[in-house]
Each structure stands twice: as C-alpha cells, then as structure tokens.
Design an enzyme around this catalytic site. Structure first.
Site, PDB file in Angstrom:
ATOM      1  N   ASP A 165     -11.597  10.281   7.695  1.00  0.00           N
ATOM      2  CA  ASP A 165     -12.573  11.360   7.815  1.00  0.00           C
ATOM      3  C   ASP A 165     -13.988  10.881   7.491  1.00  0.00           C
ATOM      4  OD1 ASP A 165     -12.114  10.917   5.125  1.00  0.00           O
ATOM      5  OD2 ASP A 165     -11.818  13.026   4.609  1.00  0.00           O
ATOM      6  N   TYR A 214      -8.765  -2.352   3.866  1.00  0.00           N
ATOM      7  CA  TYR A 214      -9.587  -2.301   2.655  1.00  0.00           C
ATOM      8  C   TYR A 214      -9.816  -0.834   2.309  1.00  0.00           C
ATOM      9  CZ  TYR A 214     -13.327  -3.616  -0.598  1.00  0.00           C
ATOM     10  OH  TYR A 214     -14.099  -3.803  -1.726  1.00  0.00           O
ATOM     11  N   LYS A 234     -14.482   1.754   9.838  1.00  0.00           N
ATOM     12  CA  LYS A 234     -13.430   2.517  10.527  1.00  0.00           C
ATOM     13  C   LYS A 234     -13.897   2.978  11.906  1.00  0.00           C
ATOM     14  CE  LYS A 234      -9.992   2.551   7.558  1.00  0.00           C
ATOM     15  NZ  LYS A 234      -8.664   2.000   7.915  1.00  0.00           N
ATOM     16  N   TYR A 237     -17.707   1.743   4.446  1.00  0.00           N
ATOM     17  CA  TYR A 237     -16.298   1.997   4.747  1.00  0.00           C
ATOM     18  C   TYR A 237     -16.168   2.806   6.033  1.00  0.00           C
ATOM     19  CZ  TYR A 237     -11.500   3.683   4.260  1.00  0.00           C
ATOM     20  OH  TYR A 237     -10.182   3.980   4.488  1.00  0.00           O
ATOM     21  N   ASP A 293      -1.729 -12.542   7.846  1.00  0.00           N
ATOM     22  CA  ASP A 293      -3.118 -12.140   7.616  1.00  0.00           C
ATOM     23  C   ASP A 293      -3.565 -11.356   8.845  1.00  0.00           C
ATOM     24  OD1 ASP A 293      -5.810 -11.821   7.264  1.00  0.00           O
ATOM     25  OD2 ASP A 293      -6.230 -13.933   6.857  1.00  0.00           O
ATOM     26  N   ILE A 294      -3.892 -10.088   8.650  1.00  0.00           N
ATOM     27  CA  ILE A 294      -4.192  -9.222   9.782  1.00  0.00           C
ATOM     28  C   ILE A 294      -5.436  -9.676  10.548  1.00  0.00           C
ATOM     29  CG2 ILE A 294      -5.604  -7.591   8.497  1.00  0.00           C
ATOM     30  CD1 ILE A 294      -4.383  -5.351  10.148  1.00  0.00           C
ATOM     31  N   GLY A 343       0.797  -1.215   0.000  1.00  0.00           N
ATOM     32  CA  GLY A 343       0.000   0.000   0.000  1.00  0.00           C
ATOM     33  C   GLY A 343       0.833   1.269   0.000  1.00  0.00           C
TER      34      GLY A 343
END
Length: 711
Positions: A539, A498, A566, A562, A473-474, A447
């Site tokens: 944000d 993601y 978060k 999304y 793998d997180i 990333g």
C-alpha cells in the site's frame, strides 16, 4: 436427445444454479436473490461460454407470481441453444398458502406444473421436485425447514405428498408435451455405523431409496419398509396407487456430496463437541463418514454402480459441488467425472456430470436456516463486480470439448483421501505429497509470509519447496535459473524482500536490490520457463491523498524509498511477464509470529505496559491466513496483473490495537500515540478493489486470529 447422449463416447457436463427457496418459520431463504442471479440475465451468456448444452434451471412455484422472469430467461436459453431441465420446487414448500404436509399440496402443485408446460410446450425435461426424500427429512424429521416436523409421521406424509405431486405434475405436463422427460433427483448417500448401530444403518440404507421406489412402483406389501410406512400413517390405498400408476424417471439424477455418506457412532466420548442424537433405543452421533469412518467413503463409482443395478435406468450426477479451496474443488469434480466416465465405459448408461452451484452458494454451513452469509464460490466467483470465472470454468470448457483436463494440483489426492480427514487420527505421520507431484516454489524461508505459505500449502495438499537466501539469492539471475531448472516448479511465490520501511531510507541500494531487481529477474526467468508467478507489493506505493479506498487502477505516487522500490518492481515484473500476479497488501497480522503489530500490541497490553504508536494512518490490516488462501486460489485460477488483497475495513493503528484488545478482553487504557516527524508515510492507505473483494471483514479476521492464537 436421449439416443444422441447415449451414443456419445464421453460423459457430458451439465450446469446447474443453486436455487433453493426454503422456508424457516415465516421466512424464505432465496438463493437466487442471495446470489444476484434473479436480476442478472447476463449469467446465461456465462453459462453458454462454458460450452454446456444442458442446464438445470429453476421456474420455482414460490417465485412465479407472473411470467415475465421465466419468459425472458427460458427464451434466452432457447436462443443460446441450451436445453433447460426445468425445476419447479427446490427444497421448497410452495407459496405461503401451502404446506408440504397438507392433503391438497399435490393437486395444487400439479396445477402449477401444468401451467408451466402450457406456457412452454417446447420444454422437454423437468425435475418437478428436487430431492423429495432429503426435503422430507429436513422438513418432517429433523425440524430444520417448514413445517418443522420432528417425527416419522410428518416425514412420511411429506414424502408421500411430494412423490404424489411429482406423479400428478408429470401427468399435467405431458398433456402439453407427451414426450416430456422426468429427471428425478435424489441425494446419493449411504450410511455406515458401529456394530451396535448396524440395525439403524440398515434401516436408513433402505429408506434412502424410498422416493425412487415409490415413483417406480416398487413399494408393495413385499417391500421391506411397507409396514414402517403404514405404522407412520401411510394409507394402504395410497401406497398401492403408486404401484398401479407408477411414474418411473426417464433419468435418475443423483446429487453427490462429500457429506452425503454418513457414519453413526455410539462411542460418544470420542466426539465431545459433536451434537448427539438418537432413535429412542440408542444415543449416538451422526457425522460425515469421511470424518468418522476409518475405511473412508464408498465414493461415487461404487454408489452409482449400486443405483444402476437397483433401477437399471439411465443415470446422471445432477449436483457435484464442494465448498472448499480451489484445488480441492478441482480434485472433487475431476474424481466424480472420472468415475462417471469409467462407469460409462463399462456399459452403464451414465449421461452427465453436473457442475452445480455455478455461481456458488450462501448459508449452507447452517443448512440455510439463518442469515449466515458465508459464501462458497463455484464455477464463477461472485465477489467481483461481475461474476469472475475460476479454474473450474476452464475445467468445464475442456470437458465439454471432449478433451482431458490436466493441472499440477491433481497429482495430489483430495483431503477426503488424506489422514487429516478423520476427527480421530489413526496415523502418527502427516501426509506427504508424492515425490512426483509438481511443486510450488516458495521464496522467503525466514519471513512471515513465506512460512505462512509453506504451512498452508501443507494443509491444502499442495506440494511445495521453501527456500531462503542460502539456497538462492533472488537478485542473482544465474542462481534463479539454476534453481528453476533443478526443481521445475509449476509456480513460484516470491515472499522475500526488504521489509524495513524506515531503514530503507538509509539503505536504498539494498532495498532496491531485494525489492526491485530480484523480482524483475525472477519474472523474466518465470516467463522464459512458462512458470506461474506471484509476487507482492504494498500500500506504500500510494501517496495517501485519497479519502476513499485505493483500487488497482489508481496512479501510484510513493513517498519513501520502500514504496518507490515496490512501485518500480510492479512495472518491471509486469513488463517482463505480463501474466504474473502482483498482489498489493498491507499491515500483516497473524497467529504464527510475534513480530506483527496486533500480536505485539496484545502482548504489551496484557503485561499492563503502554504501547506507543508511531503513526496514526488509516490502513487495511490483513490477516495472513486469509491473504495466503486468497493468493493460492487466484494462482490456481490463473489470474494475473495487479490485485489488492486486504481485509475489508479502514482503521487507524490506535483503533486497531483497541479493537483487538477489546475482543481479547484486555484493557485498552494504555495505548498512546507519539507520531514520529518526517516518517514519509502516507496518512491514508486503505486498499479496496475493482477486481474483487476476496477477504472477509476485519472484524471476522480478528475473531479468526484470536481463536487461532488461543489454539
């Protein structure tokens, strides 16, 4: 006080506040006003919180038109049990009616010194004039500061006037307190040079001691610079007066910076961008020895040993500061402190190391000659509603308690000991941290953010390990525990996740697995192993109904999957590991990838194609290098909880594309907005902060981006 200090087994830590009030033309550049310390008496409690017992504190001639400020500050220091070493002139030239080069400067200054001592007879230590030799060079030889002399005659006159003023000031002070001590400060430097310029280096290495030689009564007809002083306008009688009535310091204070040691090089072709100077005989560059001298700098131990042998007086490091990243600030102070402790253990009467610029400095990149607002943080960072203690505060508290200080970043030497220090590299390989150095584990090898962290950790000399999905793998708790047990990192930076905001609406399970479940498992594991953690939010946790920047305590209300992933991650991470650092940020752009909005916009417009913008929200674009540096500083400082990090400024995507294109000299008439219906994105998601505005303005960030992109 003197005997007590000498018999202590460890070197004390003093504190100091950058307080320069220098004059450029008719303007005064006042560090106390720039830092806000002039109006913030609560800073004195912050000094006390460090555990220091002594502070270099200003009662400056230019600033003292009435006594209320000094009365309040000195009285509070006394109540706190902190001993002030009072400075009366700090790179200054006095009130507007005076000049360093005028004949009556010394007598006027002594009158002021006497009035200070009469009002505060309990004060027992003074630095009447800080670094008189440096001030004489900057004001009389290089023309930087008032009266802007550029010749040897003005330099010598200013130097003699300041030294004479110091002698008269101490006489006036001792009329009120006969036991008052003189702590005389000067820059601790040394000059090296190419063989051609050896004669110039020899001269400057003699000249660097002149102020102290004068005060100690050493400048007689046998002194190697006696004839030089006479040639430049000194009178024999005034030089002899210093010998007849010397005023040797009770303590010699040396201010030591990485830039204190200089290198003179006549090989001009090696430095095409460095300003050239000369002495009338040769043209050369005068650069930092650490940047130009292959063998490196002599260092604090060698130079202080030299000073001790020359004067055989008690010593102190009276300014130690580095304007750099946080780990380098730690490395520099610890290196100087360890050198001081070694010298003390060898029998040298070395009293203290002073944490200078406790509240940072402003404008020293341009030698305090312009309105440059560049800020270097110190023990406290002023880019917060109230001065925020950094890791340096923890360092000082530990040292003042007589305890050793440890931190993982100290396993790697400072940049001044690594190959990248040189303007002209002599080593083909880049520096590699020692294998035993504790590592930062960076998750997110493919990333933008993960690769940026790896790149900047390498630049900063932070040992790291960058891993991707194939290594861990997180969202697999067993895999997390296995990797942490294997690598034993001191910190983890989670830059994975993601990132497809629109696609997340149709893939909520995958989005929550990578953005919520993974960080929560990682937080629980870091808490178990006591490993520092940084993870990222967005944000998009906000609903966009505000019209002013969102701060950390504002309630979240995500509109899309999304943002929901978060927001949930924030709750779970901090529940599992309250000491974790959760960074909300926005709209990355940077010079090292082509996928970010600014790069795509510029490339498209440069190809004379139309860029279509799908939403017209107000956002806080964030320059990736600024973000990474700030995150690493906060990580080292031990900060925790939610922080907002974004470059300062609110802009629409259209305005951002046009602003970047304008700065890059690219036409902006092919920008078109086509808002997609049902995007579920908040129309306003500008990030502010109630904890600290650590990143520069968007305009500065775009300028930095364009320079880095060209390179």
């Amino acid at each position: 006080m003197s005997m007590e200090l000498h018999t202590r087994p460890y070197v004390e830590v003093w504190a100091g506040i950058e307080c320069t009030v220098n004059r450029v033309g008719e303007r005064y550049f006042d560090q106390l006003e720039r830092s806000g310390h002039a109006g913030r008496i609560s800073d004195l409690e912050r000094l006390a919180s460090l555990g220091v017992g002594t502070v270099r504190y200003p009662v400056l001639w230019e600033r003292t038109t009435h006594w209320s400020w000094a009365d309040e500050r000195l009285g509070r220091l006394r109540a706190l049990g902190i001993r002030p070493i009072v400075g009366l002139l700090h790179h200054g030239s006095g009130p507007p009616t005076t000049s360093l080069a005028e004949p009556d400067f010394a007598s006027q200054f002594a009158t002021f010194a006497g009035s200070v001592a009469a009002r505060y007879p309990w004060i027992d230590a003074y630095t009447p004039i800080n670094e008189p030799l440096t001030t004489a060079r900057f004001s009389g030889l290089y023309g930087h500061w008032y009266p802007h002399g550029c010749n040897g005659q003005t330099f010598v006159r200013i130097l003699l006037n300041q030294c004479r003023a110091t002698v008269l000031a101490m006489r006036a002070i001792r009329l009120h307190n006969p036991a008052a001590q003189l702590l005389q400060t000067e820059d601790l430097g040394r000059v090296c040079a190419t063989a051609t310029l050896g004669y110039q280096a020899d001269f400057e290495n003699l000249r660097r001691w002149l102020s102290l030689d004068l005060l100690c009564g050493r400048v007689n007809s046998e002194h190697p610079l006696w004839h030089y002083l006479l040639q430049e306008g000194a009178e024999q009688g005034e030089l002899e007066e210093f010998c007849l009535s010397p005023c040797p310091p009770d303590i010699l204070g040396f201010n030591y910076y990485i830039t204190s040691e200089r290198f003179l090089d006549d090989r001009l072709q090696r430095y095409p961008t460095v300003r050239r100077g000369g002495n009338g005989r040769h043209t050369y560059v005068d650069i930092e020895a650490v940047r130009g001298c292959e063998r490196g700098i002599a260092g604090p131990m060698a130079l202080m040993q030299e000073a001790s042998e020359r004067y055989k007086l008690p010593l102190a490091f009276t300014e130690v500061h580095l304007g750099c990243t946080r780990e380098e600030q730690l490395r520099w102070f610890v290196e100087v402190y360890r050198a001081a402790q070694t010298l003390r253990n060898r029998g040298i009467d070395l009293r203290a190391v002073t944490a200078w610029s406790v509240f940072g400095t402003f404008g020293w990149q341009t030698l305090a000659t312009t309105d440059d607002q560049h800020y270097e943080s110190g023990v406290f960072d002023l880019r917060a509603p109230e001065p925020r203690p950094t890791i340096l505060a923890q360092l000082i508290r530990t040292l003042t308690a007589g305890q050793p200080f440890e931190h993982p970043v100290l396993a790697v030497p400072g940049w001044w000991q690594r190959p990248e220090r040189l303007y002209i590299r002599t080593e083909s390989t880049s520096y590699k941290p020692p294998s035993h150095a504790p590592k930062v584990l960076i998750i997110g090898a493919t990333g933008t953010l993960g690769t940026a962290f790896a790149r900047i950790c390498e630049e900063r000399g932070l040992a790291y390990c960058l891993v991707g999905r194939s290594e861990m793998d997180i969202a697999d708790g067993a895999a997390i525990h296995a990797l942490l047990a294997q690598l034993k990192p001191w910190a983890v930076i989670n830059a994975a996740g993601y990132v497809q905001v629109a696609m997340a609406q149709d893939a909520p399970e995958r989005c929550f697995r990578e953005n919520t479940t993974g960080p929560a498992l990682l937080a629980a594991a870091c808490a178990e192993y006591a490993i520092a953690l940084v993870t990222f939010s967005s944000d998009l946790v906000f609903d966009g109904q505000k019209s002013s920047p969102y701060v950390e305590s504002d309630p979240v209300g995500p509109l899309n999957i999304y943002g929901q992933s978060k927001a949930a991650a924030e709750r779970l991470v901090l529940a599992a590991f309250p000491e974790a650092l959760v960074v909300r940020t926005s709209a990355f752009f940077g010079p090292w990838d082509t996928a970010n909005f600014v790069t795509r916009a510029l490339n498209t417009l440069a190809d004379h194609q139309t860029i279509i913008i799908a939403e017209e929200a107000l956002v806080s674009p964030t320059y990736v290098p600024d973000l990474v540096h700030a995150c690493l500083d906060l990580l080292i400082d031990g900060e925790q909880g939610i922080w907002h990090l974004a470059n300062q400024g609110a802009v629409s995507w259209t305005a951002l594309a046009r602003q970047a294109a304008k700065l890059a000299n690219i036409a902006t008439n092919q920008v078109r907005v086509e808002v997609s219906p049902g995007s579920l994105r908040p129309p306003y998601r500008v990030l502010g902060s109630e904890r600290g505005l650590l990143l520069p303005s968007l305009e500065q960030a775009l300028s930095h981006y364009l320079r880095a992109r060209v390179c």
